[in-house]
Design an enzyme around this catalytic site. Structure first.
Site, PDB file in Angstrom:
ATOM      1  N   GLU A  10      38.654  11.428  15.662  1.00  0.00           N
ATOM      2  CA  GLU A  10      37.475  12.434  17.037  1.00  0.00           C
ATOM      3  C   GLU A  10      38.635  12.451  17.705  1.00  0.00           C
ATOM      4  OE1 GLU A  10      34.499  12.881  14.964  1.00  0.00           O
ATOM      5  OE2 GLU A  10      34.266  13.109  16.533  1.00  0.00           O
ATOM      6  N   CYS A  13      33.912  13.447  26.000  1.00  0.00           N
ATOM      7  CA  CYS A  13      34.216  13.898  24.929  1.00  0.00           C
ATOM      8  C   CYS A  13      33.436  15.855  25.040  1.00  0.00           C
ATOM      9  CB  CYS A  13      34.994  14.192  23.888  1.00  0.00           C
ATOM     10  SG  CYS A  13      33.233  13.363  22.759  1.00  0.00           S
TER      11      CYS A  13
HETATM   12  N1  NAD Z   1      35.424  13.768  19.906  1.00  0.00           N
HETATM   13  C1  NAD Z   1      35.158  12.719  19.484  1.00  0.00           C
HETATM   14  O1  NAD Z   1      33.820  12.101  19.852  1.00  0.00           O
HETATM   15  C2  NAD Z   1      34.847  11.436  21.730  1.00  0.00           C
HETATM   16  C3  NAD Z   1      34.623  11.037  21.520  1.00  0.00           C
HETATM   17  C4  NAD Z   1      34.530   9.811  23.077  1.00  0.00           C
HETATM   18  C5  NAD Z   1      36.368   9.883  23.744  1.00  0.00           C
HETATM   19  N2  NAD Z   1      37.200  11.580  22.606  1.00  0.00           N
HETATM   20  C6  NAD Z   1      37.898  11.610  23.623  1.00  0.00           C
HETATM   21  O2  NAD Z   1      39.008  10.383  23.451  1.00  0.00           O
HETATM   22  C7  NAD Z   1      39.404  10.828  24.972  1.00  0.00           C
HETATM   23  C8  NAD Z   1      38.889   9.817  25.719  1.00  0.00           C
HETATM   24  O3  NAD Z   1      39.909   8.354  24.985  1.00  0.00           O
HETATM   25  P1  NAD Z   1      40.780   7.484  25.930  1.00  0.00           P
HETATM   26  O4  NAD Z   1      41.403   8.035  27.289  1.00  0.00           O
HETATM   27  O5  NAD Z   1      40.545   6.138  25.778  1.00  0.00           O
HETATM   28  O6  NAD Z   1      42.076   7.978  24.872  1.00  0.00           O
HETATM   29  P2  NAD Z   1      43.647   7.567  24.316  1.00  0.00           P
HETATM   30  O7  NAD Z   1      44.118   8.717  23.163  1.00  0.00           O
HETATM   31  O8  NAD Z   1      44.078   7.590  25.901  1.00  0.00           O
HETATM   32  O9  NAD Z   1      43.260   6.069  23.674  1.00  0.00           O
HETATM   33  C9  NAD Z   1      42.273   5.708  22.433  1.00  0.00           C
HETATM   34  C10 NAD Z   1      42.523   4.322  21.509  1.00  0.00           C
HETATM   35  O10 NAD Z   1      43.915   4.795  21.269  1.00  0.00           O
HETATM   36  C11 NAD Z   1      44.817   3.536  21.310  1.00  0.00           C
HETATM   37  N3  NAD Z   1      46.188   4.294  21.521  1.00  0.00           N
HETATM   38  C12 NAD Z   1      47.082   4.376  22.734  1.00  0.00           C
HETATM   39  N4  NAD Z   1      48.225   5.744  22.020  1.00  0.00           N
HETATM   40  C13 NAD Z   1      48.320   4.836  20.566  1.00  0.00           C
HETATM   41  C14 NAD Z   1      48.852   4.753  20.034  1.00  0.00           C
HETATM   42  N5  NAD Z   1      50.328   5.398  19.833  1.00  0.00           N
HETATM   43  N6  NAD Z   1      48.682   5.004  18.806  1.00  0.00           N
HETATM   44  C15 NAD Z   1      47.559   3.884  17.918  1.00  0.00           C
HETATM   45  N7  NAD Z   1      46.748   3.896  19.040  1.00  0.00           N
HETATM   46  C16 NAD Z   1      46.692   4.555  20.883  1.00  0.00           C
HETATM   47  C17 NAD Z   1      44.006   2.917  22.932  1.00  0.00           C
HETATM   48  O11 NAD Z   1      44.526   2.211  23.346  1.00  0.00           O
HETATM   49  C18 NAD Z   1      42.951   3.717  22.962  1.00  0.00           C
HETATM   50  O12 NAD Z   1      42.641   2.186  22.208  1.00  0.00           O
HETATM   51  C19 NAD Z   1      39.789  11.892  25.846  1.00  0.00           C
HETATM   52  O13 NAD Z   1      40.178  13.545  25.052  1.00  0.00           O
HETATM   53  C20 NAD Z   1      38.394  12.348  24.452  1.00  0.00           C
HETATM   54  O14 NAD Z   1      37.915  13.835  24.620  1.00  0.00           O
HETATM   55  C21 NAD Z   1      36.551  12.130  22.051  1.00  0.00           C
HETATM   56  N1  LIG Z   2      28.754  11.710  21.933  1.00  0.00           N
HETATM   57  C1  LIG Z   2      28.437  11.934  23.046  1.00  0.00           C
HETATM   58  C2  LIG Z   2      29.926  12.423  23.472  1.00  0.00           C
HETATM   59  C3  LIG Z   2      31.047  11.038  23.173  1.00  0.00           C
HETATM   60  C4  LIG Z   2      32.186  11.144  23.255  1.00  0.00           C
HETATM   61  O1  LIG Z   2      33.049  10.772  24.683  1.00  0.00           O
HETATM   62  C5  LIG Z   2      27.843  12.806  23.252  1.00  0.00           C
HETATM   63  O2  LIG Z   2      27.164  13.531  22.855  1.00  0.00           O
HETATM   64  O3  LIG Z   2      27.585  13.356  24.435  1.00  0.00           O
END
Ligand code: NAD
Ligand code: A1AUG
Length: 525
Positions: A297, A331
């Protein structure tokens, strides 16, 4: 675990209902949240272990999780897993899988129901950890905890449904069945921005389907993950089913992703890290007997679109809520507002007026709408984007860092070209790019013209246009005449297209299938 099998089935027969959000206008709720904040404040600064095979292991090297509102305040010191400990945790999970995979679904579901009950009891306490550790407002923290409870309740029922008889065509002389079996060892890697809901959702989905897991929490939100580990221990989840492994995302993350005994990776996070995992997991490691599955995600560049037939007041309210809820660190955040020319000035004026009224400050206070962004790196990245944005549009509101914490004013930048950097790249902060469209068709084209496809909202009162938007707006979560954040478990299964991930739908009826594999069994009569 005390819940008997009959109780579990009886509970599962009750229809799934989303946990209600707390009404903080009620004095009792306010008092409960204030007391919980006091309680958590008294617990700040402790040292936390890894948990491998149920054993608590304190490492010599630790890292601090700090309060983004007041970075000198340490939330806790967390043991930092080594590469060796990460590989040890995978070994433990693989051994535990050999027994856990045979535990009946109703027993597995029972742990989720029991965890949900504890989470309901501790709701304000868990809210308080998020208010301190990632700067969520009371309302945003409560919604996160509610979503975590929902995931537990929903996936418990889903696991029981999937364990039941599945429809297959029967033929003479045979009894045929299709059963869903687990995959194996999961690396569960959640983000910090929904530090309870998404962490609980992915972890519980992994083990309720018979897999075992290594949970590597985000380094800016380990305290909340530890609270969940406490709950799993208290409900009696057997040791080794879920192993808690705080540590460097790049070091521990890569180690888990590369380990040949890891069967799949459930990740939620940024585009770039998601791509890294996708690529590394696709490599066949020596001794690996499967293709690693990735459930990813990732990011978004979501838009709220407004045409000339829309309810302009409602649209402006939704634009502001979508852009600045939890400081835009979702996100699903509506970081673009796309407004047709005919009503552009009117809607923009409303957006500016509403944005200026938002309260920015200490999230431990009930009246605060926006707290800080999560850490210094995020603050610097967002301020850099604001500087870029000043060259790509007209700064109308905000743009500044405030105070001693990581506070950034809600920022509105108007007259932005749809291909500008702040209109294309995920900023993940309180920055709204306002884009003028010629007309409905142009607005729909602009909305679709990013590499993401996560959420989107469209405000129009024209019936024919509503049907076109449903068919042509290419996002996984499409909202018509409402804000583009706030999906509810079971109601709006969540996940997006293109670079927003692998098209999974958390909180949906097909989600647990991603954590299983189907086995056809045919018995000759
Ligand atoms: N699509 C969705 O449902 C959703 C939901 C929440 C957040 N997000 C996205 O997440 C991002 C924000 O979250 P964030 O700052 O924690 O993201 P991030 O990618 O920096 O980190 C996410 C996770 O990955 C880990 N990580 C970092 N480097 C890694 C590697 N090389 N291998 C494996 N794991 C690693 C981090 O420690 C953390 O636990 C934004 O881009 C947001 O859009 C998406
Ligand atoms: N599921 C959440 C977004 C999660 C991502 O950061 C929403 O629908 O706002």
């Amino acid at each position: 675990m005390t819940t008997t099998t009959n109780n579990i089935f009886t509970r599962a027969q009750q229809p799934f209902i989303n946990a209600a959000f707390t009404d903080f206008s009620q004095e009792a709720a306010q008092r409960a949240q204030i007391e919980a904040l006091e309680q958590v404040k008294s617990e700040l600064g402790q040292t936390y272990p890894l948990i491998i095979n149920g054993k608590k292991i304190k490492t010599a090297e630790t890292f601090a999780s700090v309060n983004p509102s007041n970075p000198s305040q340490v939330i806790g010191y967390f043991s930092k897993a080594s590469v060796e400990q990460a590989n040890e945790a995978v070994q433990v999970a693989a051994r535990t899988f050999e027994t856990w995979k045979h535990v009946p679904a109703e027993e597995r579901a029972g742990y989720l129901f029991a965890a949900a009950d504890l989470m309901k009891e501790r709701r304000f306490y868990i809210n308080a950890w998020m208010i301190y550790e990632v700067g969520k407002s009371w309302v945003e923290a409560d919604a996160d905890t509610a979503e975590a409870i929902d995931f537990l309740e929903f996936y418990a029922r889903e696991a029981l449904r999937l364990s039941g008889e599945q429809p297959v065509v029967q033929v003479e002389g045979e009894k045929n069945a299709l059963v869903y079996i687990p995959l194996g060892v999961a690396a569960v890697i959640p983000p910090w921005n929904f530090p309870c809901a998404i962490m609980v959702g992915m972890t519980s989905a992994a083990f309720v389907t018979g897999n075992t897991a290594i949970l590597k929490p985000a380094s800016t939100a380990p305290a909340i993950a530890y609270q969940f580990m406490r709950i799993l221990e208290e409900v009696g989840l057997p040791a080794g089913v879920v192993n808690f492994l705080p540590g460097s995302g790049s070091v521990i993350g890569d180690t888990l992703v590369d380990n040949p005994l890891v069967r799949f990776i459930a990740f939620t996070g940024s585009r770039d890290v998601g791509l890294r995992i996708f690529e590394r997991a696709s490599k066949h490691q020596k001794g690996q007997r499967w293709l690693k599955r990735t459930i990813l995600e990732m990011g978004g560049k979501d838009a709220v679109v407004v045409d000339e037939t829309a309810d302009l007041e409602a649209a402006a309210t939704a634009i502001v809520a979508s852009a600045f809820g939890f400081q835009g660190q979702k996100c699903s955040a509506g970081s673009r507002a796309i407004i047709v020319e005919q009503v552009y000035d009117e809607v923009l004026a409303k957006v500016v007026e509403k944005t200026k009224k938002l309260t920015l400050g200490d999230p431990t206070q009930p009246t605060t709408y926006m707290g800080p962004v999560v850490d210094e790196n995020a603050m610097k990245k967002i301020l850099d984007y604001i500087e870029i944005g000043k060259g790509e549009g007209q700064l109308l509101v905000g743009g500044n860092h405030r105070g001693s914490g990581y506070f950034i004013e809600p920022t509105v930048i108007a007259n932005v070209d749809s291909h500008a950097r702040i209109a294309q790249e995920e900023i993940f902060g309180p920055v709204l790019a306002v884009i003028k469209a010629k007309d409905f068709d142009d607005a729909l084209h602009i909305a679709n013209d990013t590499e993401y496809g996560l959420t989107g909202a469209f405000f129009t009162q024209n019936a024919q246009r509503l049907e076109r938007v449903k068919a042509e707006y290419h996002v996984g979560n499409l909202y018509l005449n409402r804000k583009c954040t706030g999906a509810l478990v079971g109601v709006q299964p969540f996940g997006g297209f293109n670079m927003s991930g692998t098209d999974s739908k958390a909180g949906g009826n097909d989600y647990l299938l991603l954590f299983t594999q189907a086995k056809a069994i045919s018995v000759k009569k």
